[in-house]
Design an enzyme around this catalytic site. Structure first.
Site, PDB file in Angstrom:
ATOM      1  N   SER A 142       6.472   7.179  13.391  1.00  0.00           N
ATOM      2  CA  SER A 142       6.954   5.868  12.930  1.00  0.00           C
ATOM      3  C   SER A 142       8.370   5.684  13.463  1.00  0.00           C
ATOM      4  CB  SER A 142       6.987   5.850  11.400  1.00  0.00           C
ATOM      5  OG  SER A 142       7.811   4.811  10.920  1.00  0.00           O
ATOM      6  N   TYR A 155       9.854   9.840   3.911  1.00  0.00           N
ATOM      7  CA  TYR A 155       8.771   9.449   4.843  1.00  0.00           C
ATOM      8  C   TYR A 155       9.311   9.507   6.272  1.00  0.00           C
ATOM      9  CZ  TYR A 155       5.696   6.172   7.370  1.00  0.00           C
ATOM     10  OH  TYR A 155       4.877   5.574   8.291  1.00  0.00           O
ATOM     11  N   LYS A 159       8.335  12.018   9.466  1.00  0.00           N
ATOM     12  CA  LYS A 159       7.911  11.553  10.794  1.00  0.00           C
ATOM     13  C   LYS A 159       8.832  12.141  11.880  1.00  0.00           C
ATOM     14  CE  LYS A 159       4.434   8.843   9.540  1.00  0.00           C
ATOM     15  NZ  LYS A 159       3.037   9.141   9.897  1.00  0.00           N
TER      16      LYS A 159
HETATM   17  N1  LIG Z   1       1.400   0.021   9.198  1.00  0.00           N
HETATM   18  C1  LIG Z   1       2.623   0.266   9.606  1.00  0.00           C
HETATM   19  O1  LIG Z   1       3.506  -0.604   9.597  1.00  0.00           O
HETATM   20  C2  LIG Z   1       2.972   1.633  10.157  1.00  0.00           C
HETATM   21  C3  LIG Z   1       4.165   1.772  10.861  1.00  0.00           C
HETATM   22  C4  LIG Z   1       4.519   3.008  11.393  1.00  0.00           C
HETATM   23  C5  LIG Z   1       3.658   4.074  11.229  1.00  0.00           C
HETATM   24  N2  LIG Z   1       2.504   3.921  10.519  1.00  0.00           N
HETATM   25  C6  LIG Z   1       1.642   5.089  10.376  1.00  0.00           C
HETATM   26  O2  LIG Z   1       0.346   4.759  10.809  1.00  0.00           O
HETATM   27  C7  LIG Z   1      -0.590   5.598  10.145  1.00  0.00           C
HETATM   28  C8  LIG Z   1      -1.746   4.738   9.633  1.00  0.00           C
HETATM   29  O3  LIG Z   1      -1.237   3.769   8.754  1.00  0.00           O
HETATM   30  P1  LIG Z   1      -1.961   2.377   8.476  1.00  0.00           P
HETATM   31  O4  LIG Z   1      -0.886   1.374   8.405  1.00  0.00           O
HETATM   32  O5  LIG Z   1      -3.090   2.163   9.398  1.00  0.00           O
HETATM   33  O6  LIG Z   1      -2.509   2.630   6.988  1.00  0.00           O
HETATM   34  P2  LIG Z   1      -3.754   2.005   6.206  1.00  0.00           P
HETATM   35  O7  LIG Z   1      -4.184   0.700   6.756  1.00  0.00           O
HETATM   36  O8  LIG Z   1      -3.393   2.077   4.761  1.00  0.00           O
HETATM   37  O9  LIG Z   1      -4.941   3.049   6.511  1.00  0.00           O
HETATM   38  C9  LIG Z   1      -4.808   4.373   6.088  1.00  0.00           C
HETATM   39  C10 LIG Z   1      -6.088   5.123   6.411  1.00  0.00           C
HETATM   40  O10 LIG Z   1      -5.913   6.489   6.086  1.00  0.00           O
HETATM   41  C11 LIG Z   1      -6.805   6.887   5.032  1.00  0.00           C
HETATM   42  N3  LIG Z   1      -6.042   7.800   4.184  1.00  0.00           N
HETATM   43  C12 LIG Z   1      -4.972   7.529   3.410  1.00  0.00           C
HETATM   44  N4  LIG Z   1      -4.516   8.636   2.811  1.00  0.00           N
HETATM   45  C13 LIG Z   1      -5.329   9.645   3.226  1.00  0.00           C
HETATM   46  C14 LIG Z   1      -5.382  11.047   2.964  1.00  0.00           C
HETATM   47  N5  LIG Z   1      -4.506  11.636   2.146  1.00  0.00           N
HETATM   48  N6  LIG Z   1      -6.343  11.762   3.559  1.00  0.00           N
HETATM   49  C15 LIG Z   1      -7.256  11.173   4.396  1.00  0.00           C
HETATM   50  N7  LIG Z   1      -7.252   9.869   4.676  1.00  0.00           N
HETATM   51  C16 LIG Z   1      -6.295   9.123   4.096  1.00  0.00           C
HETATM   52  C17 LIG Z   1      -7.239   5.582   4.387  1.00  0.00           C
HETATM   53  O11 LIG Z   1      -8.506   5.648   3.772  1.00  0.00           O
HETATM   54  P3  LIG Z   1      -8.654   6.066   2.202  1.00  0.00           P
HETATM   55  O12 LIG Z   1      -7.680   5.252   1.441  1.00  0.00           O
HETATM   56  O13 LIG Z   1     -10.080   5.802   1.871  1.00  0.00           O
HETATM   57  O14 LIG Z   1      -8.324   7.520   2.181  1.00  0.00           O
HETATM   58  C18 LIG Z   1      -7.284   4.661   5.605  1.00  0.00           C
HETATM   59  O15 LIG Z   1      -8.450   4.878   6.362  1.00  0.00           O
HETATM   60  C19 LIG Z   1       0.192   6.366   9.095  1.00  0.00           C
HETATM   61  O16 LIG Z   1       0.506   7.660   9.579  1.00  0.00           O
HETATM   62  C20 LIG Z   1       1.470   5.578   8.944  1.00  0.00           C
HETATM   63  O17 LIG Z   1       2.558   6.381   8.551  1.00  0.00           O
HETATM   64  C21 LIG Z   1       2.137   2.731   9.992  1.00  0.00           C
END
Ligand SMILES: NC(=O)c1ccc[n+]([C@@H]2O[C@H](COP(=O)([O-])OP(=O)(O)OC[C@H]3O[C@@H](n4cnc5c(N)ncnc54)[C@H](OP(=O)(O)O)[C@@H]3O)[C@@H](O)[C@H]2O)c1
Length: 251
Positions: A142, A155, A159
């Protein structure tokens, strides 16, 4: 030509959001994908969206659970014959507030899931397939790991640790395994809803590219890093941020 024909990928946390967009992109380029998440129903829906069992397999469990990791790697090799690609996409951010007040139990959970679990997934696919056959790995970090992120400090620190691990593992695992990372800014997923809901336009105006990220913006870059097109890139972090970190640095 499809870049991932005959390749199998594990993408953790991929029933929705960034992980699902990565899986969709990989399948569209010929890969078979094994996706994980905690909730079986949403995983089943995602597998259907990815084209069903010929293209995708869902394994439900917590990313930091060693038994779930072992089971997923076993199912991937049994179903598809290899684990050529790994995307450590699962990340959690359960607390909001100043670091000085941080609950240390919450901090341990963040490091456990965002860093140690990612390392454990790498160790497992390394032992099961990549050590002998090679492979390519992308860790989803991130922008908060690149510059301080007030109120979500642990967090961000987790990262930053993931980025450091990416560099070290790239050195250790070359020449046959490449390890890279990406660092997105705000991408419109459930995870980030609280950051942009009700103020998307205002937030997006601060970005030189004048919009927030879509999961597909991330999927295409991860596919590039995993592919042979990035064959001379390892240990790098690609910031995918619509330019926003440049603006923050300048202000
Ligand atoms: N969105 C942003 O702005 C952003 C920015 C920078 C980095 N990121 C990074 O991108 C990655 C994905 O984020 P996202 O935004 O796509 O999130 P998201 O839409 O909330 O999706 C998260 C996914 O991970 C699963 N999950 C959550 N906790 C879990 C656990 N403990 N074990 C296994 N599966 C788990 C969820 O399914 P279930 O709930 O069914 O487990 C879902 O499939 C993360 O590493 C986050 O830090 C996101």
């Amino acid at each position: 030509m499809k870049r991932f024909e005959g390749k199998t990928a594990i993408v953790t946390g991929a029933s929705r959001g960034i992980g699902l967009a990565i899986a969709e992109r990989l399948v569209s380029e010929g890969a078979r994908v094994v996706i994980t998440g905690r909730t079986k129903e949403t995983l089943d829906e995602a597998v259907a969206r990815l084209g069903g069992p010929a293209h995708a397999l869902g394994v439900a469990g917590k990313a930091a659970d060693p038994a779930h990791q072992a089971d997923t790697v076993r199912q991937a090799t049994e179903a598809f014959g290899s684990v050529d690609l790994l995307v450590n996409n699962t990340g959690v951010n359960p607390v909001y507030g100043p670091m000085i007040e941080l609950d240390l139990e919450a901090a341990r959970k963040i490091v456990e899931t965002n860093c140690l679990a990612a390392l454990s997934w790498i160790q497992r696919v390394h032992g099961a397939w990549m050590k002998e056959h090679g492979g390519s790995i992308v860790n989803v970090a991130s922008v908060s790991g690149v510059q301080p992120a007030p109120m979500i400090g642990m967090y961000g620190a987790s990262k930053a640790m993931l980025l450091s691990m990416t560099e070290l593992l790239a050195v250790e695992l070359g020449p046959d395994i490449r390890v890279n990372a990406i660092a997105p800014a705000v991408v419109k997923t459930k995870f980030a809803t609280a950051l942009y809901e009700g103020r998307e336009r205002e937030l997006a105006d601060a970005y030189p590219l004048k919009r927030l990220g879509e999961p597909e913006d991330i999927g295409s870059v991860v596919a590039f890093l995993l592919s042979a097109d990035a064959g001379w890139i390892t240990g790098q972090n690609v910031v995918i941020d619509g330019g926003v970190t440049l603006v923050a640095a300048a202000s």
